[in-house]
Structure formats: C-alpha cells, structure tokens
Design an enzyme around this catalytic site. Structure first.
Site, PDB file in Angstrom:
ATOM      1  N   ASP A  57      -7.383  -6.923  -5.557  1.00  0.00           N
ATOM      2  CA  ASP A  57      -6.665  -7.802  -4.621  1.00  0.00           C
ATOM      3  C   ASP A  57      -7.826  -8.537  -4.249  1.00  0.00           C
ATOM      4  O   ASP A  57      -8.573  -8.490  -2.769  1.00  0.00           O
ATOM      5  CB  ASP A  57      -6.123  -6.745  -3.364  1.00  0.00           C
ATOM      6  N   CYS A  91      -3.585 -14.307  -2.725  1.00  0.00           N
ATOM      7  CA  CYS A  91      -3.324 -14.549  -1.321  1.00  0.00           C
ATOM      8  C   CYS A  91      -3.482 -15.916  -1.228  1.00  0.00           C
ATOM      9  O   CYS A  91      -3.577 -16.502  -0.029  1.00  0.00           O
ATOM     10  CB  CYS A  91      -4.025 -13.682  -0.346  1.00  0.00           C
ATOM     11  N   ARG A  96       0.872  -1.208   0.126  1.00  0.00           N
ATOM     12  CA  ARG A  96      -0.015  -0.088  -0.082  1.00  0.00           C
ATOM     13  C   ARG A  96       0.805   1.416   0.089  1.00  0.00           C
ATOM     14  O   ARG A  96       0.678   2.151  -0.677  1.00  0.00           O
ATOM     15  CB  ARG A  96      -0.901  -0.009   1.177  1.00  0.00           C
ATOM     16  N   SER A 154     -18.170  -5.602  -2.366  1.00  0.00           N
ATOM     17  CA  SER A 154     -19.506  -6.334  -2.166  1.00  0.00           C
ATOM     18  C   SER A 154     -19.987  -5.840  -0.667  1.00  0.00           C
ATOM     19  O   SER A 154     -21.230  -6.187  -0.577  1.00  0.00           O
ATOM     20  CB  SER A 154     -19.527  -7.747  -2.406  1.00  0.00           C
ATOM     21  N   PHE A 197     -12.217  -4.916  -4.721  1.00  0.00           N
ATOM     22  CA  PHE A 197     -12.100  -5.559  -3.541  1.00  0.00           C
ATOM     23  C   PHE A 197     -11.326  -4.729  -2.303  1.00  0.00           C
ATOM     24  O   PHE A 197     -10.492  -5.068  -1.739  1.00  0.00           O
ATOM     25  CB  PHE A 197     -11.454  -7.068  -3.605  1.00  0.00           C
TER      26      PHE A 197
END
Length: 398
Positions: free
Chosen positions: A302, A342, A214, A253, A230
């Site tokens: 991500d 991930c 980040r 979402s 996401f």
C-alpha cells in the site's frame, strides 16, 4: 436571492449539464462584475440559461465548485445543515457508522455535495478539512451542526494540505470546538484496537479509506507468513495477525509510525519475534530480502501516492511497476499479493496494466482473485469519477 453570473464557453457546457462538480478556469468565458473569491455564483450557458450554482474562486485552477443543479435550492444555513444530516444518514443506512468507538468518514467532499469538506469521526472526536474557500467561510456553521448531529466531544481541524494553497488559503491546524483530542485516540475497527494521532498523523490521522480492505483481508491470512509494506501504524499488520497469520513483518521508513505500529500490535496481544517491525526504505528493504532469498505467503503493498499530477504519470507508473516486481519476487508459490494505488490519476485499467507488466517482467504468472476499492463511507458520485481514487487487486502467484 441573486448571485453574479458565470458564463461558460459553449463547448464546456456538457460537463455542467452532466453534473460534474468542477469547472476549470479555462472553461469560463466571463464572470459578472462584483463576484469575489469565495462567493456563490450562478453558472449560465451561452444563451443565458441557468445551469448550476457553486463557489467561485479565480485564484484556483478549478474556478467553480458546483454544489447545486436545482435553481430552487438557496444556499443558506438550512441547506448546509440538511446536507450534513443527509451525509450522516446515508452512512448509517449502509452500516458505515461502526458505532461510538469506531471511526468513519462522515462527509466526502463533492460526493456529498459539500465541496472541499472532509469530516472524519474518530470515536468521540470529529476531524475537519476545509479545502475550498467558499466552504471555509461556512466553518462555524459546519462545525456546530456536525457536533450537534454526532454528539461529538470535540472538533479538530486538519486543513494542512497543499489543496489549501491552490485556493489561495494558508494551512490551518488546531482545535475548533469542545474538548481537545488526546495525543492518541483509541478506536475499534471490527474488534481491532488502534491508536490514532489526529493532530499529526497522515491525512486526518488514519487511512479510513482502507478500513473495509483491512477487515476483509483477515479471511486470507490464516497460517501465512505475511509482509506488510508501507505499514504506517500497522492497521493491516494487526488485521493479518487477527486473521491467524503465523508471522507478520511490518516495514516503514517512518520511525514514529513504527513505534505506534508496535503499540497497536501489543494492544491487540501480538508481540515478540513473530511480529518484527523494520525501519527501512521499502524498495531497498525488498531488494535486500529478494537477494537474501526471503519469501512470504502474503505481501501487502500500500504505497504512498506516486502520481500527484499528470506530468508525473509516467514516472509514477514506473514506480508502481518496480515495487510490484519486487513484491512478486518475494512470494511463495500460491502466495497472495494485496496491491494498491491511491493515485486518482491512475485509473483501474491503467493500474492493472502496470501490475501485469510487473508480472510479465518478473516471470511470474499471477491471477486476479479479488478487486478492492475505498470503503463505502468514501462514496463516488457517478458524475464525479475522480472521487474513486483508491483501487486494489488481490493476486495469487503460481
């Protein structure tokens, strides 16, 4: 001190000798009578030679979690306290402790020779996960020592993952010691002010493994129109805005996550039409944007873990390919795609192949301009590559 012996099959001794911390149930020939779930056992070879020491649990597919390959090391309070202190010292020695208002992972399970233990610090509070039965029995000691080492105000438990069930334990969630954390803890991530819900948020409250990525992404964002997919609570969105993006669209979402993302953006001085938040299924939203001809100068991708087990690998690879194809279709020429996986079962080589397949099928020429991984406070023991689950690519389209 004597411990029950756990004899390993001859063809399975190599991984123990190579210091891999997991022994699967199928690798065990026999266990001496008296060994109970959660007990410490001595692992021995076919000739009775001592190989290692670990926590035993016949209920788990991983029947032994090794924590020592030195017979002189006795599992006692001093050993565990020393390992906690060493874990913290190692982070501080590489600059991974960002200070009293920051957040970082203090203990990363097997990579710190503390099987099944995760300790994250968020400003003045510690959040714990105890995912292995033997370590769970040491909870009081571990919490007390970690509190003493860090001077934390309070400790909270988030042992509410599926891994507990595999060890025959129920989920546990709640206060452990000291003050209870506030509903949201404000942390400082290299100047970004972020709100974290350690009680109910994902993982222990936030994706600390992405901290370095980040922060590093800010250098690429000046003057760009950015899409963060996401987005969860908007960590990458705040970083993009801080890096000088002209607009940041955040999609997730989860409405509660987006509400926190909105507060995080406002907390850092970013609000208004240039920073819209979209509550939608990400693949569906990307298809709609593609069909409407919407384009971005940078896309951050991500997604959640698509591969939970080996049976899901093929299906998960397809999901990663599809989402990357959609992201590539939204990129302006010269645009950047930050794409991550991930899923621990998807290695770097396979992930790159999947992303290449997405570029080939989308008709986009993409080049790798950067490779990304989890933050250094999530170290990877060389003998235990499974700890290196997060991988990412920075791609530039032509």
């Amino acid at each position: 001190m004597n411990f029950a012996a756990c004899r390993i099959k001859r063809d399975r001794e190599k991984s123990v000798r190579n210091r891999h911390p997991w022994i699967y149930s199928g690798a065990i020939q026999e266990v001496e009578a008296g060994a109970a779930p959660g007990d410490v056992v001595d692992v021995v070879g076919q000739e009775g030679e001592w190989l290692g020491r670990g926590f035993y649990n016949p209920a788990s597919e991983i029947a032994v979690h090794l924590f020592s390959w030195d017979r002189a090391e006795t599992p006692c309070d001093a050993l565990w306290a020393g390992r906690l202190a060493r874990a913290l010292e190692l982070r501080r020695s590489i600059g991974a402790d960002p200070g009293p208002d920051g957040a970082f992972r203090m203990v990363h399970s097997d990579s710190d020779l503390l099987p099944g233990l995760v300790v994250d610090r968020y400003a003045g509070f510690l959040v714990f996960q105890f995912l292995v039965l033997g370590m769970d029995r040491l909870k009081d000691l571990v919490v007390a020592e970690a509190m003493k080492l860090t001077g934390a105000k309070g400790a909270w438990e988030r042992s509410d993952t599926d891994a507990r069930g595999k060890e025959g334990m129920g989920r546990t969630h709640g206060p452990l010691a000291g003050e209870e954390p506030p509903v949201e803890i404000e942390i400082d991530e290299a100047g970004a002010r972020l709100l974290v819900d350690v009680r109910n948020g994902h993982k222990t409250g936030f994706y600390l493994d992405q901290a370095k990525n980040r922060i590093g992404s800010r250098a690429f964002m000046r003057g760009r129109k950015v899409l963060n997919c996401f987005c969860y609570t908007g960590g990458f969105s705040v970083s993009a805005a801080m890096g000088g993006a002209v607009s940041v669209t955040s999609v997730d979402s989860s409405r509660p996550a987006l509400e926190t993302a909105a507060r995080n953006m406002e907390l850092n001085g970013f609000s208004g039409e240039a920073f819209p938040l979209v509550n939608a299924d990400v693949p569906s939203c990307l298809r709609r944007m593609r069909d409407e001809g919407v384009r971005f100068d940078a896309v951050i991708l991500d997604p959640p873990r698509y591969v939970a087990n080996r049976d899901a690998l093929q299906r998960g690879a397809r999901a990663y390919k599809d989402i990357n194809m959609l992201a590539m279709s939204l990129l302006e020429p010269g645009g950047l795609l930050f794409t991550f996986s991930c899923s621990g079962l998807m290695g770097e080589e396979l992930f790159q192949k999947v992303v290449f397949s997405a570029s080939a099928d989308s008709g986009r020429n993409m080049r790798i301009v950067g490779r990304l991984a989890q933050a250094p406070d999530h170290p990877v023991l060389l003998s235990y590559p499974q700890a290196g689950y997060l991988k990412g690519l920075i791609l530039q389209g032509k």
